[in-house]
Scaffold this active site. Sequence first.
Site, PDB file in Angstrom:
ATOM      1  N   ASP A 146     -13.510  -9.845  -5.108  1.00 11.89           N
ATOM      2  CA  ASP A 146     -12.847 -11.026  -4.552  1.00 11.89           C
ATOM      3  C   ASP A 146     -13.793 -11.632  -3.514  1.00 11.89           C
ATOM      4  O   ASP A 146     -14.955 -11.220  -3.414  1.00 11.89           O
ATOM      5  CB  ASP A 146     -11.478 -10.653  -3.948  1.00 11.89           C
ATOM      6  CG  ASP A 146     -11.619  -9.854  -2.658  1.00 11.89           C
ATOM      7  OD1 ASP A 146     -12.720  -9.328  -2.377  1.00 11.89           O
ATOM      8  OD2 ASP A 146     -10.626  -9.754  -1.916  1.00 11.89           O
TER       9      ASP A 146
ATOM     10  N   GLY B   1       3.401 -21.955  -2.415  1.00  8.05           N
ATOM     11  CA  GLY B   1       2.478 -22.937  -2.993  1.00  8.05           C
ATOM     12  C   GLY B   1       1.856 -22.462  -4.300  1.00  8.05           C
ATOM     13  O   GLY B   1       2.151 -21.369  -4.790  1.00  8.05           O
TER      14      GLY B   1
ATOM     15  N   GLN C   3      -3.843 -16.787  -3.088  1.00  6.69           N
ATOM     16  CA  GLN C   3      -4.150 -18.003  -2.336  1.00  6.69           C
ATOM     17  C   GLN C   3      -3.375 -18.094  -1.032  1.00  6.69           C
ATOM     18  O   GLN C   3      -3.255 -19.164  -0.453  1.00  6.69           O
ATOM     19  CB  GLN C   3      -3.837 -19.232  -3.193  1.00  6.69           C
ATOM     20  CG  GLN C   3      -5.064 -19.834  -3.830  1.00  6.69           C
ATOM     21  CD  GLN C   3      -4.940 -19.898  -5.341  1.00  6.69           C
ATOM     22  OE1 GLN C   3      -4.048 -19.323  -5.924  1.00  6.69           O
ATOM     23  NE2 GLN C   3      -5.843 -20.603  -5.962  1.00  6.69           N
TER      24      GLN C   3
ATOM     25  N   TYR D 190     -10.156 -10.145 -11.447  1.00  2.32           N
ATOM     26  CA  TYR D 190      -9.860  -9.507 -10.169  1.00  2.32           C
ATOM     27  C   TYR D 190      -8.511  -8.797 -10.218  1.00  2.32           C
ATOM     28  O   TYR D 190      -8.407  -7.603  -9.886  1.00  2.32           O
ATOM     29  CB  TYR D 190      -9.870 -10.533  -9.012  1.00  2.32           C
ATOM     30  CG  TYR D 190      -9.205  -9.939  -7.803  1.00  2.32           C
ATOM     31  CD1 TYR D 190      -9.896  -9.041  -7.000  1.00  2.32           C
ATOM     32  CD2 TYR D 190      -7.856 -10.172  -7.538  1.00  2.32           C
ATOM     33  CE1 TYR D 190      -9.264  -8.407  -5.945  1.00  2.32           C
ATOM     34  CE2 TYR D 190      -7.221  -9.543  -6.492  1.00  2.32           C
ATOM     35  CZ  TYR D 190      -7.932  -8.664  -5.692  1.00  2.32           C
ATOM     36  OH  TYR D 190      -7.304  -8.025  -4.666  1.00  2.32           O
TER      37      TYR D 190
ATOM     38  N   ARG E 182       0.832  -1.213   0.000  1.00  8.38           N
ATOM     39  CA  ARG E 182       0.000   0.000   0.000  1.00  8.38           C
ATOM     40  C   ARG E 182       0.864   1.261   0.000  1.00  8.38           C
ATOM     41  O   ARG E 182       0.339   2.365  -0.006  1.00  8.38           O
ATOM     42  CB  ARG E 182      -0.924  -0.003   1.219  1.00  8.38           C
ATOM     43  CG  ARG E 182      -2.022  -1.040   1.066  1.00  8.38           C
ATOM     44  CD  ARG E 182      -3.044  -0.965   2.171  1.00  8.38           C
ATOM     45  NE  ARG E 182      -4.118  -1.916   1.902  1.00  8.38           N
ATOM     46  CZ  ARG E 182      -4.910  -2.414   2.829  1.00  8.38           C
ATOM     47  NH1 ARG E 182      -4.767  -2.059   4.083  1.00  8.38           N
ATOM     48  NH2 ARG E 182      -5.861  -3.267   2.497  1.00  8.38           N
TER      49      ARG E 182
ATOM     50  N   CYS F  18     -19.468  -1.978  12.628  1.00 12.24           N
ATOM     51  CA  CYS F  18     -19.394  -1.849  11.167  1.00 12.24           C
ATOM     52  C   CYS F  18     -19.790  -0.438  10.726  1.00 12.24           C
ATOM     53  O   CYS F  18     -20.863   0.063  11.085  1.00 12.24           O
ATOM     54  CB  CYS F  18     -20.332  -2.868  10.523  1.00 12.24           C
ATOM     55  SG  CYS F  18     -20.355  -2.717   8.726  1.00 12.24           S
TER      56      CYS F  18
ATOM     57  N   GLU G 238      -0.553  -8.797  -5.558  1.00 16.79           N
ATOM     58  CA  GLU G 238      -1.894  -9.331  -5.827  1.00 16.79           C
ATOM     59  C   GLU G 238      -1.832 -10.812  -6.201  1.00 16.79           C
ATOM     60  O   GLU G 238      -2.686 -11.589  -5.794  1.00 16.79           O
ATOM     61  CB  GLU G 238      -2.584  -8.532  -6.942  1.00 16.79           C
ATOM     62  CG  GLU G 238      -2.993  -7.123  -6.530  1.00 16.79           C
ATOM     63  CD  GLU G 238      -4.047  -7.107  -5.431  1.00 16.79           C
ATOM     64  OE1 GLU G 238      -4.683  -8.144  -5.183  1.00 16.79           O
ATOM     65  OE2 GLU G 238      -4.220  -6.056  -4.788  1.00 16.79           O
TER      66      GLU G 238
ATOM     67  N   CYS H  61     -27.133  -2.083   5.818  1.00  8.71           N
ATOM     68  CA  CYS H  61     -27.010  -3.529   5.627  1.00  8.71           C
ATOM     69  C   CYS H  61     -28.357  -4.249   5.812  1.00  8.71           C
ATOM     70  O   CYS H  61     -28.909  -4.290   6.916  1.00  8.71           O
ATOM     71  CB  CYS H  61     -25.975  -4.073   6.608  1.00  8.71           C
ATOM     72  SG  CYS H  61     -25.709  -5.837   6.404  1.00  8.71           S
TER      73      CYS H  61
ATOM     74  N   CYS I  38     -20.790  -6.676  13.376  1.00  9.79           N
ATOM     75  CA  CYS I  38     -21.782  -5.687  12.944  1.00  9.79           C
ATOM     76  C   CYS I  38     -21.855  -4.497  13.903  1.00  9.79           C
ATOM     77  O   CYS I  38     -22.157  -3.381  13.485  1.00  9.79           O
ATOM     78  CB  CYS I  38     -23.150  -6.342  12.827  1.00  9.79           C
ATOM     79  SG  CYS I  38     -23.136  -7.742  11.692  1.00  9.79           S
TER      80      CYS I  38
HETATM   81 FE1  SF4 Z   1     -22.516  -6.804   9.635  1.00  7.30          FE
HETATM   82 FE2  SF4 Z   1     -23.601  -6.024   7.357  1.00  7.30          FE
HETATM   83 FE3  SF4 Z   1     -21.495  -4.718   8.336  1.00  7.30          FE
HETATM   84 FE4  SF4 Z   1     -21.200  -7.167   7.350  1.00  7.30          FE
HETATM   85  S1  SF4 Z   1     -21.803  -5.349   6.205  1.00  7.30           S
HETATM   86  S2  SF4 Z   1     -20.349  -6.389   9.287  1.00  7.30           S
HETATM   87  S3  SF4 Z   1     -23.110  -8.134   7.944  1.00  7.30           S
HETATM   88  S4  SF4 Z   1     -23.495  -4.865   9.260  1.00  7.30           S
END
Ligand code: SF4
Length: 324
Positions: free
Chosen positions: A135, A80, A41, A117, A24, A191, A36, A197, A188
């Site tokens: 991805d 690998g 893998q 990708y 980065r 998040c 990348e 979401c 979550c």
């Molecule tokens: Fe949770 Fe949705 Fe955030 Fe994923 S995108 S961490 S499922 S709130």
Amino acid sequence: MDAAALRKQLARWYTRNARELPWRLTRDPYAIWISEIMLQQTRVAAVIPHYHRFLARFPDAAALARASEAEVLTAWSGLGYYSRARNLRKAAQTIASQGEFPSDYGTIRQLPGVGDYTAAAVASIAFGLPHAVVDGNVRRVIARLTNDGKADVQAIAGRLLDRRDPGRSNQALMELGALVCLPREPLCGVCPVARHCEARRHGSQADLPLKRPRAEVKRISVVLLVIRKRGKILLTQTDRVKGFWDLPEPFPGARASGGLGTFRHTIMNTQYVFEVKEAMIDRAPRGAKWWDESRLREIPLSTTAKKALRLLANAASPPALISP
Ligand code: SF4
């Protein structure tokens, strides 16, 4: 979904939470491409030391193009999936013949070993081109954001892409998947895009993305022979990992004696159990070659041979034949 608001919240979160990863810190397309391919893998923590070593050994496409396949495989050893290394070398030869790294998605995509990708990642991160990456992380985040396991992920990723800085925007979405929207237990509560979401709203995070049926795992038992003579060891080329030297399997005329132990090793969908034995022979079979034990670090030696030789070293406690 309010894509503009989501982009903004994600960008703010990324600025505060992005991991400091060596690739980065550069816009060099060659270095970004190498990272990348390595990351395809292999886990980030395992890639970092390999990335530094590989770039020190092959600092640009011209250096990689000049190297022999054996040199590239040796440098790749431990990562690998060696077809990646063979393709890197072929692609480096194409780049070297073109005189510079291609700077558009279509030409990058045509390089050996480069799929949608990788082409999108290099085009966006190194050249700032508006191509959305998809991805496993992006797939999972979008399946959950939309609460739809069959969503058109590429199209939605394209809508979420910040065209002012596509490379950073792509990395932010992948980083969210790597650090917050985890496969098993998404975080979550912390998040940054939770309010967008749908899966969170429906409590269906654990059901997404839809699981693909697992490929059947084959199990195979193989005997490997350690055959030594005056500081040399007999090695053979193997179909398990093409281009690498490995210990031979039993062949006519080989007389196996003491067992040194067993180990497991998985290649693709095959789980091997290797039993390692010492053996004596009168004549080496065709294709096999005696290698000086002190030179094993210089050749592409298979991971299975390294593991087997470690058993030998542990049994006899002599100086190690190979590096850990
Ligand atoms: Fe949770 Fe949705 Fe955030 Fe994923 S995108 S961490 S499922 S709130």
